[in-house]
Motif scaffolding. Sequence first.
Motif, PDB file in Angstrom:
ATOM      1  N   ARG A  97       1.109  -1.384  -0.027  1.00  0.00           N
ATOM      2  CA  ARG A  97      -0.177  -0.063   0.615  1.00  0.00           C
ATOM      3  C   ARG A  97       0.554   1.465   0.107  1.00  0.00           C
ATOM      4  NH1 ARG A  97      -2.724  -1.041   4.424  1.00  0.00           N
ATOM      5  NH2 ARG A  97      -4.704  -2.352   3.469  1.00  0.00           N
ATOM      6  N   VAL A  98       1.674   1.162   0.851  1.00  0.00           N
ATOM      7  CA  VAL A  98       3.036   2.018   1.403  1.00  0.00           C
ATOM      8  C   VAL A  98       3.514   2.789  -0.771  1.00  0.00           C
ATOM      9  CG1 VAL A  98       4.815   3.050   1.715  1.00  0.00           C
ATOM     10  CG2 VAL A  98       3.316   2.179   3.131  1.00  0.00           C
ATOM     11  N   LEU A  99       3.739   1.344  -1.357  1.00  0.00           N
ATOM     12  CA  LEU A  99       4.329   1.189  -2.122  1.00  0.00           C
ATOM     13  C   LEU A  99       3.326   2.115  -3.843  1.00  0.00           C
ATOM     14  CD1 LEU A  99       6.223  -1.706  -2.889  1.00  0.00           C
ATOM     15  CD2 LEU A  99       7.164   0.011  -3.023  1.00  0.00           C
ATOM     16  N   GLU A 100       2.165   1.971  -3.438  1.00  0.00           N
ATOM     17  CA  GLU A 100       1.164   2.061  -4.200  1.00  0.00           C
ATOM     18  C   GLU A 100       0.715   3.396  -4.076  1.00  0.00           C
ATOM     19  OE1 GLU A 100      -1.694  -0.554  -3.321  1.00  0.00           O
ATOM     20  OE2 GLU A 100      -1.108  -2.051  -5.243  1.00  0.00           O
ATOM     21  N   GLU A 101       0.676   4.091  -3.016  1.00  0.00           N
ATOM     22  CA  GLU A 101       0.120   5.408  -2.155  1.00  0.00           C
ATOM     23  C   GLU A 101       1.260   6.128  -2.209  1.00  0.00           C
ATOM     24  OE1 GLU A 101      -2.298   4.674   1.229  1.00  0.00           O
ATOM     25  OE2 GLU A 101      -3.787   3.760  -0.833  1.00  0.00           O
ATOM     26  N   LYS A 102       2.277   5.888  -1.874  1.00  0.00           N
ATOM     27  CA  LYS A 102       3.395   6.717  -1.068  1.00  0.00           C
ATOM     28  C   LYS A 102       2.862   7.354   0.448  1.00  0.00           C
ATOM     29  CE  LYS A 102       5.377   7.552  -6.454  1.00  0.00           C
ATOM     30  NZ  LYS A 102       6.439   6.266  -6.229  1.00  0.00           N
ATOM     31  N   LYS A 103       2.400   6.934   0.294  1.00  0.00           N
ATOM     32  CA  LYS A 103       1.738   7.269   1.947  1.00  0.00           C
ATOM     33  C   LYS A 103       1.941   6.866   3.430  1.00  0.00           C
ATOM     34  CE  LYS A 103      -1.469  10.808   0.341  1.00  0.00           C
ATOM     35  NZ  LYS A 103      -3.236  11.537   0.284  1.00  0.00           N
ATOM     36  N   VAL A 104       3.063   6.928   4.306  1.00  0.00           N
ATOM     37  CA  VAL A 104       2.182   5.806   5.247  1.00  0.00           C
ATOM     38  C   VAL A 104       1.600   6.191   6.703  1.00  0.00           C
ATOM     39  CG1 VAL A 104       5.040   5.129   5.185  1.00  0.00           C
ATOM     40  CG2 VAL A 104       4.473   6.621   6.649  1.00  0.00           C
TER      41      VAL A 104
ATOM     42  N   GLY B 189      -1.483   3.505  15.621  1.00  0.00           N
ATOM     43  CA  GLY B 189      -2.296   4.116  16.080  1.00  0.00           C
ATOM     44  C   GLY B 189      -2.448   5.566  15.928  1.00  0.00           C
ATOM     45  N   SER B 190      -2.316   5.633  14.830  1.00  0.00           N
ATOM     46  CA  SER B 190      -2.732   7.038  14.019  1.00  0.00           C
ATOM     47  C   SER B 190      -3.771   6.618  13.327  1.00  0.00           C
ATOM     48  CB  SER B 190      -1.687   7.835  13.710  1.00  0.00           C
ATOM     49  OG  SER B 190      -2.080   9.221  12.301  1.00  0.00           O
ATOM     50  N   THR B 191      -4.182   8.104  12.180  1.00  0.00           N
ATOM     51  CA  THR B 191      -5.227   7.644  11.454  1.00  0.00           C
ATOM     52  C   THR B 191      -4.968   8.658   9.656  1.00  0.00           C
ATOM     53  OG1 THR B 191      -6.716   8.703  12.287  1.00  0.00           O
ATOM     54  CG2 THR B 191      -7.396   6.695  12.818  1.00  0.00           C
ATOM     55  N   THR B 192      -4.207   9.457  10.501  1.00  0.00           N
ATOM     56  CA  THR B 192      -3.665  10.162   9.008  1.00  0.00           C
ATOM     57  C   THR B 192      -2.528   9.474   9.163  1.00  0.00           C
ATOM     58  OG1 THR B 192      -3.743  12.236  11.113  1.00  0.00           O
ATOM     59  CG2 THR B 192      -2.917  13.044   9.280  1.00  0.00           C
ATOM     60  N   PRO B 193      -2.674   9.582   7.319  1.00  0.00           N
ATOM     61  CA  PRO B 193      -1.027   9.884   5.869  1.00  0.00           C
ATOM     62  C   PRO B 193      -0.968  10.943   5.776  1.00  0.00           C
ATOM     63  CG  PRO B 193      -3.320   9.130   5.735  1.00  0.00           C
ATOM     64  CD  PRO B 193      -3.675  10.008   6.350  1.00  0.00           C
ATOM     65  N   ILE B 194       0.687  10.123   6.467  1.00  0.00           N
ATOM     66  CA  ILE B 194       1.937  11.452   5.730  1.00  0.00           C
ATOM     67  C   ILE B 194       2.564  10.635   4.036  1.00  0.00           C
ATOM     68  CG2 ILE B 194       4.046  11.700   6.484  1.00  0.00           C
ATOM     69  CD1 ILE B 194       3.112  10.607   9.839  1.00  0.00           C
ATOM     70  N   SER B 195       2.912  11.499   3.587  1.00  0.00           N
ATOM     71  CA  SER B 195       3.359  11.537   2.506  1.00  0.00           C
ATOM     72  C   SER B 195       4.900  11.733   2.455  1.00  0.00           C
ATOM     73  CB  SER B 195       3.033  13.010   1.440  1.00  0.00           C
ATOM     74  OG  SER B 195       1.419  13.311   1.607  1.00  0.00           O
TER      75      SER B 195
END
Length: 469
Positions: A260-267, A271-277
């Motif tokens: 998913r990180v490879l596809e979206e370029k986000k982690v 414990g969080s719901t906020t993705p980080i680019s």
Amino acid sequence: MENDTKLSLLIAEDDAKTKNILEINLKENYDLAFCENGKEALDTLREKHFDILITDWKMPVMDGKALLNSVKKEFPWMPVIVMTAFGSIQNAVDMMTEGAFYYIEKPVKLDNLEKVLENASRTAANIKDNQKVKDELDSIRPDGMIITKDETMRSLIRYAKEVSETDFTVLVQGETGTGKDLFSRLIHNSSPRKDKPFVAINCGAIPKDLIESELFGSEKGAFTGSVGIITGKFEAAQGGTIFLDEIGELPMDMQVKLLRVLEEKKVTRLGSTTPISVDVRIIAATNQPLKELVENSKFRSDLYYRLNVINIVIPPLRERKDDISLLSMHFINKKSEQFGNKIIGIEKEVTEYLKSLEWPGNIREFENVIMRAMLNCKSGFITLDDIPKDISLTYGESHNTIPEKYSDFLKAKQEFKEKNISELEKKFLLEALRKNKWNITHTARNLEMDRRLLQKMIKENGLVFTDED
């Protein structure tokens, strides 16, 4: 003598009769040059290379002692043979303490001189051979990191530099100890991202319950003992490169999240719901046949194809044995200061012996062996006696697979029998040759076997070296 070309001797001697005797008896085997005193000899050495120096102890202008002291400072590894008409035990001790290779009493007994010169020539030949390797080592480092003159490896280096200009994901494959991390760093250091972080993580060395927070980070209270925000490796590598070593060890649930990180370029931190680019270049490495893991449902096929955009397969050391001499010198140079800079090289017969081994642990195992040999070494050059006796001679049984059918079992049984006989024969030859200083004639005699049969076995096992008496 072992070398095809003559070794060069500089002789500092003011007595015409002694000079004449030495010239008549040595000119056939050595290139000779003469000087009248120590100062002239030192000036000559500064202008031209010589392999061995023979000097009188008593001379005008600059005597042998002063010359010896100067030579040991400027040309520390040159063998210096001292001639003296003032022989005594104390004189001999003084000369050897000052650094003389050996001393000869005058009038010179030619039999004694020839024996001393034979030993000095061996030392000089070692110096010359090792200097060639040093010069070659200095001239073939296209990347400053990977030591090789093997054309396959050099092609891989060129390819790695080419793909470094892109942002494609790279999969580096190779056995343990082949240098997968070095290739990964080469790609990073040659890329536009070279001024940004290079972050490495070994996927097989982290407990399963911690790997998600290691890769993606975590928020305060995300798990027991979490007291603050933890920045994951992907965030730490922002703008640079993340190196995922031993990717084949990544648990299946983490493979999904990595995909998913490879596809979206986000982690998303644990414990969080906020993705980080994240803007990172991914290089993955494995010593396992990743395609086989996919076929056996132990690695996700979609992740495999995502990682395997650019594929670099590093050959094992046993397929690039011409690099043995270079790697030996590299590790000796690298560690020499720890050993008081007293070890400067390795004897040629040792290099040939090391080339005959299989090196299942590759460069990592090889470096370990050189280090242990340096610990054992009592002279300027590593000898056969310095090499540890317990190093691996075979490829190892970890690469064997269990047959699934009876016919396959019978075939494997025969192959196993032939392989083990072959390995026993190779071990037998190597150990016997090592004990007899690599001399075929002496080996055959001590084994009580026919010399021609021994030569035939040596040839069949791919062991090549000279037979010097």
